[in-house]
Scaffold this active site. Sequence first.
Site, mmCIF file in Angstrom:
data_model
loop_
_atom_site.group_PDB
_atom_site.id
_atom_site.type_symbol
_atom_site.label_atom_id
_atom_site.label_comp_id
_atom_site.label_asym_id
_atom_site.label_seq_id
_atom_site.Cartn_x
_atom_site.Cartn_y
_atom_site.Cartn_z
ATOM 1 N N GLU A 195 -3.740 -9.549 3.526
ATOM 2 C CA GLU A 195 -4.460 -9.162 4.752
ATOM 3 C C GLU A 195 -5.592 -10.104 5.141
ATOM 4 O OE1 GLU A 195 -3.195 -6.995 2.683
ATOM 5 O OE2 GLU A 195 -2.621 -5.138 3.691
ATOM 6 N N GLU A 254 0.826 -1.217 0.000
ATOM 7 C CA GLU A 254 0.000 0.000 0.000
ATOM 8 C C GLU A 254 0.856 1.261 0.000
ATOM 9 O OE1 GLU A 254 -2.387 -1.498 3.312
ATOM 10 O OE2 GLU A 254 -4.160 -1.097 2.084
#
Length: 244
Positions: A126, A106
């Site tokens: 995740e 990210e």
Amino acid sequence: MTLHIDGHDDRVVATLNRPEKRNAIDQETIDALHALCAELEEKPRTLILAGAGGVFAAGADIAQLRERTAADARRGINALAFIRIRELPMPVIAAIDGYALGGGAELAYAADIRIGTPALRIGNPETGLGIIAAAGATWRLPEIVGEARAAHLLLTGRTLDADEALAWGLVSAIHPADELLREAHAIADRIAANDPLATQYTKRALHAPRAGHPAIELALQAELFESPAKHERMTDFLERRARA
Ligand code: COA
């Protein structure tokens, strides 16, 4: 120091520096990124983001993440830092060697330009940890690779290798690891040769919401059309041609 800063007149190289933890992004790193952003907002320069030890970043620090609560999630600890990086006035280049996973990916998605090495491994695992990728992946990744590919990556937690990342347009080039930083600097050199305000305004226009076009471009261009730099650069071009 979890973030090593190497400042120059026209650029800053920030290297994530917790190689023993694969540069996992902890609160100290986030604090250092905010401090760096404050400097770059004050004195705009190109930012090159890199990682020490053959890894970009293996994610947010899972030891810290495990202890975080709902209130911590709502504070958007990583999300707000990465948005701030994304909104820096000058371009951000991510030089990605090795793993860029979870929050590390990210952080790379927050950059304007991404280049990698053959060892690149990028993705968002995740959901395997019982959380979502909430620091930019769900909105930035579709912008970068398209909704279908973003869904494929985020819903499977799959990791892309360098060839796939290049084919998907997630990175724009792959270079041998020992040339990666030099290539990042070469991109920064190209940027530095251009007018800084025109570069900043181009970034601003690129980030503008769809409904804001073309009003934003017209307003920015109106300012640039009357800037001394525009007049000088164009005169220089015309005079060089006249002399040739
Ligand atoms: N958070 C906290 N610590 C991390 C970490 C993370 N995201 N990623 C790696 N580390 C730590 C490991 O716990 C280990 O610490 P230790 O030496 O104290 O045991 C150290 O970094 C080295 O990791 P290790 O797994 O032994 O390295 P490796 O080179 O064999 O594997 C990875 C590298 C990236 C494949 C592996 O570390 C990994 O899968 N990390 C987690 C990736 C992830 O799920 N990220 C998403 C988080 S949102």
